[in-house]
Design a protein around this motif. Structure first.
Motif, PDB file in Angstrom:
ATOM      1  N   ASP A  36       0.828  -1.206   0.000  1.00  0.00           N
ATOM      2  CA  ASP A  36       0.000   0.000   0.000  1.00  0.00           C
ATOM      3  C   ASP A  36       0.867   1.264   0.000  1.00  0.00           C
ATOM      4  O   ASP A  36       0.415   2.327  -0.426  1.00  0.00           O
ATOM      5  CB  ASP A  36      -0.948   0.005   1.209  1.00  0.00           C
ATOM      6  CG  ASP A  36      -1.974  -1.127   1.131  1.00  0.00           C
ATOM      7  OD1 ASP A  36      -2.103  -1.734   0.043  1.00  0.00           O
ATOM      8  OD2 ASP A  36      -2.613  -1.416   2.159  1.00  0.00           O
ATOM      9  N   ALA A  37       2.105   1.133   0.491  1.00  0.00           N
ATOM     10  CA  ALA A  37       3.027   2.277   0.491  1.00  0.00           C
ATOM     11  C   ALA A  37       3.775   2.398  -0.835  1.00  0.00           C
ATOM     12  O   ALA A  37       4.634   3.266  -0.988  1.00  0.00           O
ATOM     13  CB  ALA A  37       4.022   2.140   1.642  1.00  0.00           C
ATOM     14  N   GLY A  38       3.452   1.515  -1.775  1.00  0.00           N
ATOM     15  CA  GLY A  38       4.024   1.658  -3.117  1.00  0.00           C
ATOM     16  C   GLY A  38       5.127   0.680  -3.468  1.00  0.00           C
ATOM     17  O   GLY A  38       5.659   0.697  -4.575  1.00  0.00           O
ATOM     18  N   ALA A  39       5.494  -0.182  -2.508  1.00  0.00           N
ATOM     19  CA  ALA A  39       6.561  -1.156  -2.771  1.00  0.00           C
ATOM     20  C   ALA A  39       6.014  -2.356  -3.539  1.00  0.00           C
ATOM     21  O   ALA A  39       4.823  -2.655  -3.478  1.00  0.00           O
ATOM     22  CB  ALA A  39       7.170  -1.619  -1.455  1.00  0.00           C
ATOM     23  N   ASP A  40       6.906  -3.023  -4.254  1.00  0.00           N
ATOM     24  CA  ASP A  40       6.597  -4.342  -4.802  1.00  0.00           C
ATOM     25  C   ASP A  40       6.932  -5.331  -3.703  1.00  0.00           C
ATOM     26  O   ASP A  40       8.097  -5.656  -3.495  1.00  0.00           O
ATOM     27  CB  ASP A  40       7.459  -4.635  -6.041  1.00  0.00           C
ATOM     28  CG  ASP A  40       7.033  -3.778  -7.218  1.00  0.00           C
ATOM     29  OD1 ASP A  40       5.828  -3.496  -7.336  1.00  0.00           O
ATOM     30  OD2 ASP A  40       7.907  -3.381  -8.003  1.00  0.00           O
ATOM     31  N   ALA A  41       5.911  -5.782  -2.984  1.00  0.00           N
ATOM     32  CA  ALA A  41       6.156  -6.581  -1.785  1.00  0.00           C
ATOM     33  C   ALA A  41       5.890  -8.056  -2.028  1.00  0.00           C
ATOM     34  O   ALA A  41       4.895  -8.435  -2.638  1.00  0.00           O
ATOM     35  CB  ALA A  41       5.279  -6.082  -0.638  1.00  0.00           C
ATOM     36  N   VAL A  42       6.814  -8.863  -1.517  1.00  0.00           N
ATOM     37  CA  VAL A  42       6.713 -10.314  -1.584  1.00  0.00           C
ATOM     38  C   VAL A  42       6.745 -10.834  -0.148  1.00  0.00           C
ATOM     39  O   VAL A  42       7.443 -10.269   0.697  1.00  0.00           O
ATOM     40  CB  VAL A  42       7.907 -10.891  -2.384  1.00  0.00           C
ATOM     41  CG1 VAL A  42       7.912 -12.409  -2.345  1.00  0.00           C
ATOM     42  CG2 VAL A  42       7.877 -10.390  -3.807  1.00  0.00           C
ATOM     43  N   GLY A  43       5.986 -11.896   0.121  1.00  0.00           N
ATOM     44  CA  GLY A  43       6.003 -12.495   1.446  1.00  0.00           C
ATOM     45  C   GLY A  43       6.662 -13.859   1.417  1.00  0.00           C
ATOM     46  O   GLY A  43       6.596 -14.571   0.410  1.00  0.00           O
ATOM     47  N   ALA A  44       7.304 -14.225   2.530  1.00  0.00           N
ATOM     48  CA  ALA A  44       7.868 -15.568   2.658  1.00  0.00           C
ATOM     49  C   ALA A  44       7.474 -16.115   4.016  1.00  0.00           C
ATOM     50  O   ALA A  44       7.451 -15.370   5.009  1.00  0.00           O
ATOM     51  CB  ALA A  44       9.383 -15.530   2.532  1.00  0.00           C
ATOM     52  N   ASP A  45       7.154 -17.383   4.071  1.00  0.00           N
ATOM     53  CA  ASP A  45       6.848 -18.008   5.358  1.00  0.00           C
ATOM     54  C   ASP A  45       7.136 -19.494   5.277  1.00  0.00           C
ATOM     55  O   ASP A  45       7.066 -20.106   4.220  1.00  0.00           O
ATOM     56  CB  ASP A  45       5.381 -17.769   5.744  1.00  0.00           C
ATOM     57  CG  ASP A  45       5.173 -17.766   7.264  1.00  0.00           C
ATOM     58  OD1 ASP A  45       4.856 -16.694   7.808  1.00  0.00           O
ATOM     59  OD2 ASP A  45       5.359 -18.820   7.908  1.00  0.00           O
ATOM     60  N   LEU A  46       7.472 -20.048   6.459  1.00  0.00           N
ATOM     61  CA  LEU A  46       7.721 -21.475   6.614  1.00  0.00           C
ATOM     62  C   LEU A  46       6.411 -22.255   6.648  1.00  0.00           C
ATOM     63  O   LEU A  46       6.333 -23.411   6.248  1.00  0.00           O
ATOM     64  CB  LEU A  46       8.421 -21.616   7.972  1.00  0.00           C
ATOM     65  CG  LEU A  46       9.257 -22.798   8.324  1.00  0.00           C
ATOM     66  CD1 LEU A  46      10.428 -22.910   7.368  1.00  0.00           C
ATOM     67  CD2 LEU A  46       9.787 -22.615   9.754  1.00  0.00           C
ATOM     68  N   ASN A  47       5.384 -21.603   7.166  1.00  0.00           N
ATOM     69  CA  ASN A  47       4.097 -22.231   7.469  1.00  0.00           C
ATOM     70  C   ASN A  47       3.205 -22.229   6.219  1.00  0.00           C
ATOM     71  O   ASN A  47       2.873 -21.174   5.698  1.00  0.00           O
ATOM     72  CB  ASN A  47       3.468 -21.422   8.610  1.00  0.00           C
ATOM     73  CG  ASN A  47       2.062 -21.856   8.968  1.00  0.00           C
ATOM     74  OD1 ASN A  47       1.428 -22.636   8.257  1.00  0.00           O
ATOM     75  ND2 ASN A  47       1.563 -21.326  10.071  1.00  0.00           N
TER      76      ASN A  47
END
Lengths: 64, 201
Positions: free
Chosen positions: B62-73
């Motif tokens: 929402d702040a304008g970044a190209d955001a990616v998430g990572a998680d083990l679960n």
């Protein structure tokens, strides 16, 4: 996953490039397939659109 | 790490099952996100490690970044992906390329936990930081400099329960300069947000 994710992911073991093999996709995303390390040959699954890039020894380790 | 809530609308039963296995945003998530979004520039490439529900990643987006998430679960990956965050199932930053990110965020599991209580289920895993509370923080700091762009920065939520000075020492050992950019007092802990930049960056 979208194909441009390939720009930022790598093999978790040796950090080399991955080769994408798509078995199922829709208009926007890759839904199923594999990612294979171009160096060590380890294969990582893409399941329900989410690439599983856990190292192989962590892949099957799952709490209840 | 008190009870979070904060999701919109009533989840379906199937979603509810996932919710019980995924850490939901709480005041620590919010403190981290509030501090980081002020420093994000449009177009920044961002990674949210241990993304959980995807809350911090969504704030970055929402702040304008190209955001990616990572998680083990896997349940967290599903939830984050369903909220529109490109998500990778991965161990910390290990599956990402050198120099790929301008911003990396991590709200780690940090509650000090007795060994016999550990790793019972995914929620325990989302909360427990091992005996000293730094079981996830230490490997994170060992690898995060690798994935940062030369002028990039990593942001870590640190609790007074996990010895912030020890965290600073771990960062310094990995060539990262630490700066405290936000803090908030709670009854049993003080939450800090630390920003780490490459020493020569």
């Amino acid at each position: 996953m979208k194909e441009n994710l390939m720009d930022i992911i790598c093999c978790p073991l040796d950090k080399h490039d991955l080769e994408l093999d798509v078995t199922e996709r829709d208009d926007e995303e890759i839904l199923a397939g594999t990612l294979t390390c171009t160096e060590c040959g380890e294969t990582y699954p893409i399941e329900d659109g989410i690439p599983n890039l856990l190292p192989p020894d962590m892949r099957d380790e799952a709490p209840a | 790490m008190t009870d979070g809530g904060g999701t919109d609308g009533a989840p379906s039963l199937a979603d509810q099952r996932d919710v019980e296995q995924v850490y939901q945003p709480a005041e620590d998530s919010k403190l981290l996100a509030d501090a980081v979004v002020e420093r994000v520039e449009a177009g920044d490439c961002a990674l949210d490690v241990g993304t959980g529900s995807g809350y911090v990643a969504a704030r970055l987006r929402d702040a304008g970044a190209d955001a990616v998430g990572a998680d083990l679960n896997p349940h967290a990956c599903r939830q984050a992906a369903d909220s529109g965050i490109p998500t990778v199932r991965a161990d910390l930053t290990t599956a990402f390329r050198d120099g790929a990110f301008d911003v990396v965020t991590f709200n780690p599991p940090y509650l000090p936990t007795e060994p016999e209580r550990e790793w019972d289920d995914w929620m325990e895993r989302a909360l427990s930081g091992g005996e000293d509370g730094r079981a996830a923080i230490e490997p994170f700091l060992d690898d995060v400099a690798r994935v940062l762009a030369s002028d990039g920065a990593a942001y870590l939520l640190v609790s007074s329960l996990t010895d912030p000075d020890a965290v600073r020492a771990l960062a310094a050992a990995n060539g990262l300069e630490a700066e405290e950019i936000a803090s908030e007092s709670h009854p049993f802990e003080t939450l800090l947000v630390m920003r780490f930049a490459l020493d020569d960056g």
